[in-house]
Design a protein around this motif. Sequence first.
Motif, PDB file in Angstrom:
ATOM      1  N   TYR A 138       0.828  -1.209   0.000  1.00 40.87           N
ATOM      2  CA  TYR A 138       0.000   0.000   0.000  1.00 40.87           C
ATOM      3  C   TYR A 138       0.864   1.262   0.000  1.00 40.87           C
ATOM      4  N   ALA A 139       0.359   2.304  -0.658  1.00 42.92           N
ATOM      5  CA  ALA A 139       1.028   3.609  -0.615  1.00 42.92           C
ATOM      6  C   ALA A 139       0.824   4.211   0.770  1.00 42.92           C
ATOM      7  N   PRO A 140       1.896   4.633   1.447  1.00 43.81           N
ATOM      8  CA  PRO A 140       1.765   5.172   2.806  1.00 43.81           C
ATOM      9  C   PRO A 140       1.302   6.626   2.849  1.00 43.81           C
ATOM     10  N   ALA A 141       1.180   7.258   1.671  1.00 43.81           N
ATOM     11  CA  ALA A 141       0.723   8.646   1.605  1.00 43.81           C
ATOM     12  C   ALA A 141       0.313   8.949   0.170  1.00 43.81           C
ATOM     13  N   ALA A 142      -0.433  10.044   0.013  1.00 49.80           N
ATOM     14  CA  ALA A 142      -0.852  10.452  -1.329  1.00 49.80           C
ATOM     15  C   ALA A 142       0.350  10.984  -2.099  1.00 49.80           C
ATOM     16  N   GLY A 143       0.282  10.919  -3.407  1.00 48.08           N
ATOM     17  CA  GLY A 143       1.369  11.438  -4.222  1.00 48.08           C
ATOM     18  C   GLY A 143       1.218  11.076  -5.686  1.00 48.08           C
ATOM     19  N   ARG A 144       2.286  11.306  -6.438  1.00 49.70           N
ATOM     20  CA  ARG A 144       2.309  11.005  -7.873  1.00 49.70           C
ATOM     21  C   ARG A 144       3.372   9.946  -8.139  1.00 49.70           C
ATOM     22  N   VAL A 145       3.011   8.945  -8.937  1.00 41.30           N
ATOM     23  CA  VAL A 145       3.963   7.878  -9.273  1.00 41.30           C
ATOM     24  C   VAL A 145       5.025   8.462 -10.200  1.00 41.30           C
ATOM     25  N   GLU A 146       6.234   8.540  -9.668  1.00 37.28           N
ATOM     26  CA  GLU A 146       7.347   9.088 -10.451  1.00 37.28           C
ATOM     27  C   GLU A 146       7.943   8.035 -11.385  1.00 37.28           C
TER      28      GLU A 146
END
Length: 313
Positions: free
Chosen positions: A219-227
């Motif tokens: 799981y992603a631990p925070a919101a963001g953009r996949v770099e």
Amino acid sequence: MRDKKIKLIYFSTHGSEVKSVNLTWKRILSIMFSSFVVMLLLVGSSIAIFSDAYHNVRIASLSKTNQILNGQLQLLNNKVAEIETQMQAVERSDDAMRIKNGLPRLDEDLRRVGIGGAGEENPELNALPPDLQGQTKLISVAVAELARRLQLHQENIAEVSAKMRDDSVMYKHIPSIRPVLDRDGYVTDKFGLRIDPFIERAKHHNGIDISAEPGTEVYAPAAGRVEKAENIYTPWVGYGKHVIIDHGNGYKTLYGHLSQIRVRTGQQIDRGHVIGLVGETGRATGPHLHYEVSLKGKQLNPERNMLEGQFIN
């Protein structure tokens, strides 16, 4: 005419005696004038007596009203003092709330802005007794001060709320949960110096390794953009299939040795989004997730950015 007289004859009904009185016009006029003067004196005395009585009743009524007003003003004064105490508690809470949210404490002078002075004159107060005028003016000034401080409190709430909203957005983008649920995996290699299993000598480990069954969700631990979402890899080299997420504010996270990637480069994701599955691609001795956290290019210990407990959405 002057010699003419009027003769008054009177007698008793119980006897036969008859009496008479001779009166001149001058005497008659004198008697009439005296009677008129006596009547005026009686009327004047009656008016004076009734006027004094009315004024006494009026004074007693005003005195009673004055006592009632004094009592009411005292109650208002006590209520203002009570509200002042409550306002001080509210202001202490305001200060604590500002400090917790990274805002400076309000200066005491700011709370007193616009307070003081005689205030706007109210001509109606001039009709009150001096003691009531003084009390009324003091209460008016106190109420104006409380109104100003209440307005400042409302402005402070708005400022703190805006800061909390901004912080909420920021916190949403700070890595703060485990990428693998507690029940699904456990940390086998920690951040820092360790014995590299391939070269068998001490080497700095830039992240942590979480051992888990192949196919376990990450799981992603925070919101963001996949770099970066890298599916192409060389066996036994590097991170294998891996994902890098840019969370903003300088935070980035890396997830290595995945068996499957479920995001694409440039995709915006929220905290809790499944980004892939645990595997052992690349330089790995078994199925696990290699997890890194960096802030402005500096590697951090990921365990310090993981809240206690299970997955939090």
